[in-house]
Write a protein that holds these residues in place. Structure first.
Motif, PDB file in Angstrom:
ATOM      1  N   GLU A   9      33.564  84.796 -11.427  1.00 47.11           N
ATOM      2  CA  GLU A   9      33.444  84.778 -12.697  1.00 47.11           C
ATOM      3  C   GLU A   9      31.696  85.264 -12.943  1.00 47.11           C
ATOM      4  N   GLU A  10      30.913  84.665 -12.158  1.00 48.61           N
ATOM      5  CA  GLU A  10      29.478  84.967 -12.391  1.00 48.61           C
ATOM      6  C   GLU A  10      29.489  86.498 -11.935  1.00 48.61           C
ATOM      7  N   ILE A  11      29.956  87.122 -11.180  1.00 49.54           N
ATOM      8  CA  ILE A  11      30.101  88.670 -10.857  1.00 49.54           C
ATOM      9  C   ILE A  11      30.458  89.288 -12.245  1.00 49.54           C
ATOM     10  N   GLY A  12      31.657  88.789 -12.537  1.00 49.02           N
ATOM     11  CA  GLY A  12      32.322  89.658 -13.708  1.00 49.02           C
ATOM     12  C   GLY A  12      31.065  89.447 -14.786  1.00 49.02           C
ATOM     13  N   GLN A  13      30.303  88.382 -15.125  1.00 46.24           N
ATOM     14  CA  GLN A  13      29.301  88.411 -16.155  1.00 46.24           C
ATOM     15  C   GLN A  13      28.274  89.187 -15.919  1.00 46.24           C
ATOM     16  N   LEU A  14      27.728  89.359 -14.445  1.00 44.21           N
ATOM     17  CA  LEU A  14      26.617  90.143 -14.255  1.00 44.21           C
ATOM     18  C   LEU A  14      27.108  91.726 -14.538  1.00 44.21           C
ATOM     19  N   ASP A  15      28.448  91.877 -14.104  1.00 44.20           N
ATOM     20  CA  ASP A  15      28.857  93.401 -14.406  1.00 44.20           C
ATOM     21  C   ASP A  15      29.035  93.679 -15.865  1.00 44.20           C
ATOM     22  N   GLU A  16      29.382  92.681 -16.921  1.00 45.31           N
ATOM     23  CA  GLU A  16      29.365  92.783 -18.333  1.00 45.31           C
ATOM     24  C   GLU A  16      27.755  93.138 -18.627  1.00 45.31           C
ATOM     25  N   ARG A  17      26.990  92.303 -18.341  1.00 50.87           N
ATOM     26  CA  ARG A  17      25.452  92.295 -18.392  1.00 50.87           C
ATOM     27  C   ARG A  17      24.989  93.724 -18.133  1.00 50.87           C
ATOM     28  N   LYS A  18      25.257  94.182 -16.869  1.00 52.15           N
ATOM     29  CA  LYS A  18      24.767  95.412 -16.526  1.00 52.15           C
ATOM     30  C   LYS A  18      25.381  96.737 -17.375  1.00 52.15           C
ATOM     31  N   ALA A  19      26.870  96.624 -17.712  1.00 58.58           N
ATOM     32  CA  ALA A  19      27.279  97.694 -18.519  1.00 58.58           C
ATOM     33  C   ALA A  19      26.606  97.600 -19.891  1.00 58.58           C
ATOM     34  N   CYS A  20      26.326  96.418 -20.670  1.00 53.00           N
ATOM     35  CA  CYS A  20      25.536  96.276 -21.770  1.00 53.00           C
ATOM     36  C   CYS A  20      24.328  96.913 -21.621  1.00 53.00           C
ATOM     37  N   LEU A  21      23.468  96.639 -20.642  1.00 49.00           N
ATOM     38  CA  LEU A  21      22.217  97.021 -20.531  1.00 49.00           C
ATOM     39  C   LEU A  21      22.395  98.521 -20.650  1.00 49.00           C
ATOM     40  N   GLU A  22      23.293  99.258 -19.725  1.00 44.79           N
ATOM     41  CA  GLU A  22      23.242 100.686 -19.434  1.00 44.79           C
ATOM     42  C   GLU A  22      23.656 101.134 -20.926  1.00 44.79           C
ATOM     43  N   HIS A  23      24.539 100.471 -21.512  1.00 44.15           N
ATOM     44  CA  HIS A  23      25.046 101.028 -22.863  1.00 44.15           C
ATOM     45  C   HIS A  23      23.940 101.086 -24.037  1.00 44.15           C
ATOM     46  N   TYR A  24      23.408  99.978 -24.268  1.00 43.25           N
ATOM     47  CA  TYR A  24      22.532  99.665 -25.360  1.00 43.25           C
ATOM     48  C   TYR A  24      21.039  99.485 -24.974  1.00 43.25           C
ATOM     49  N   GLY A  25      20.801  99.215 -23.849  1.00 41.35           N
ATOM     50  CA  GLY A  25      19.358  98.935 -23.645  1.00 41.35           C
ATOM     51  C   GLY A  25      19.324  97.471 -23.267  1.00 41.35           C
ATOM     52  N   ASN A  26      18.087  97.059 -23.426  1.00 42.68           N
ATOM     53  CA  ASN A  26      17.958  95.319 -22.828  1.00 42.68           C
ATOM     54  C   ASN A  26      17.701  94.726 -24.333  1.00 42.68           C
ATOM     55  N   LEU A  27      19.021  94.245 -24.958  1.00 46.17           N
ATOM     56  CA  LEU A  27      19.175  93.295 -26.155  1.00 46.17           C
ATOM     57  C   LEU A  27      18.915  92.080 -25.943  1.00 46.17           C
ATOM     58  N   PHE A  28      17.675  91.453 -26.500  1.00 43.86           N
ATOM     59  CA  PHE A  28      17.662  90.045 -26.329  1.00 43.86           C
ATOM     60  C   PHE A  28      17.979  89.365 -27.391  1.00 43.86           C
ATOM     61  N   ARG A  29      18.038  89.938 -28.502  1.00 42.05           N
ATOM     62  CA  ARG A  29      18.643  88.945 -29.728  1.00 42.05           C
ATOM     63  C   ARG A  29      18.851  89.860 -30.711  1.00 42.05           C
ATOM     64  N   SER A  30      19.810  89.526 -31.514  1.00 44.04           N
ATOM     65  CA  SER A  30      20.084  90.001 -32.762  1.00 44.04           C
ATOM     66  C   SER A  30      20.564  89.033 -34.011  1.00 44.04           C
ATOM     67  N   LYS A  31      20.278  89.123 -35.173  1.00 39.36           N
ATOM     68  CA  LYS A  31      20.793  88.135 -36.242  1.00 39.36           C
ATOM     69  C   LYS A  31      20.752  88.822 -37.515  1.00 39.36           C
ATOM     70  N   GLY A  32      21.549  88.344 -38.697  1.00 38.51           N
ATOM     71  CA  GLY A  32      21.482  88.752 -39.741  1.00 38.51           C
ATOM     72  C   GLY A  32      22.696  88.158 -40.514  1.00 38.51           C
ATOM     73  N   TYR A  33      23.050  89.058 -41.626  1.00 40.25           N
ATOM     74  CA  TYR A  33      24.134  88.634 -42.378  1.00 40.25           C
ATOM     75  C   TYR A  33      25.104  89.737 -42.373  1.00 40.25           C
ATOM     76  N   ILE A  34      26.331  89.614 -42.321  1.00 42.60           N
ATOM     77  CA  ILE A  34      27.443  90.610 -42.514  1.00 42.60           C
ATOM     78  C   ILE A  34      28.356  90.073 -43.537  1.00 42.60           C
ATOM     79  N   TRP A  35      29.212  91.169 -43.897  1.00 39.06           N
ATOM     80  CA  TRP A  35      30.504  90.893 -44.984  1.00 39.06           C
ATOM     81  C   TRP A  35      31.667  91.495 -44.069  1.00 39.06           C
ATOM     82  N   ILE A  36      32.718  90.567 -44.028  1.00 39.51           N
ATOM     83  CA  ILE A  36      33.915  90.769 -43.332  1.00 39.51           C
ATOM     84  C   ILE A  36      34.967  91.101 -44.411  1.00 39.51           C
ATOM     85  N   ALA A  37      35.398  92.269 -44.448  1.00 41.77           N
ATOM     86  CA  ALA A  37      36.818  92.622 -45.370  1.00 41.77           C
ATOM     87  C   ALA A  37      38.066  91.743 -45.060  1.00 41.77           C
TER      88      ALA A  37
END
Length: 158
Positions: A9-37
């Motif tokens: 499970e830890e390896i899977g989480q690390l793989d996901e984190r690595k994939a996210c890093l490669e895809h988006y860059g080093n995203l620390f935090r995001s916040k805000g408001y959205i509307w869901i249809a």
């Protein structure tokens, strides 16, 4: 065997984190408001909170129906790939065909909706009732505190 599962499970989480890093860059935090249809969500303002690999959505109150549906998000990170992030978010927006289909259904009195992967939000009316109950309890607590005799602080002299 349990340790092996935890390690996988830890390896899977690390793989996901690595994939996210490669895809988006080093995203620390995001916040805000959205509307869901959707029929059950249109009236809600939805809070978006993300830190690390945890992303949550919660009803943040009722949306003012005079305001057009919108998304207001802030992303904090390092070496973020803004174009990729923007493209992925835009892919989540309703298509023109979906907007037209829902508008026609609403006009016809049909309660058609889009697929909704989220758990239902609490009823805003019952949430207001719970908030009022909490306010009443706080008021009673403060009234009791005010009627209690005050203890005088002892002064210490050196």
């Amino acid at each position: 065997e349990e340790e092996e599962e935890e390690e996988e499970e830890e390896i899977g989480q690390l793989d996901e984190r690595k994939a996210c890093l490669e895809h988006y860059g080093n995203l620390f935090r995001s916040k805000g408001y959205i509307w869901i249809a959707g029929a059950e969500r249109d009236k809600h303002l939805v809070s978006w909170q993300q830190a690390g690999s945890i992303l949550s959505f919660e009803a943040a109150g009722l949306r003012d129906e005079s305001d057009p549906p919108a998304q207001k998000l802030t992303f904090v990170g390092q070496n973020l790939k803004h174009d990729v992030l923007k493209a992925d978010l835009e892919a989540l927006l309703m298509t023109r065909a979906e907007i037209v289909r829902l508008a026609k259904a609403a006009k016809a009195g049909n309660n058609e909706s889009l697929e909704d992967p989220f758990d239902p939000f609490p009823d805003p009316e019952s949430a207001n009732d719970e908030h009022e109950d909490h306010d009443e309890q706080c008021q009673l607590h403060h009234e009791r505190e005010e009627t209690r005799p005050k203890k005088k602080a002892a002064r210490v002299r050196k």
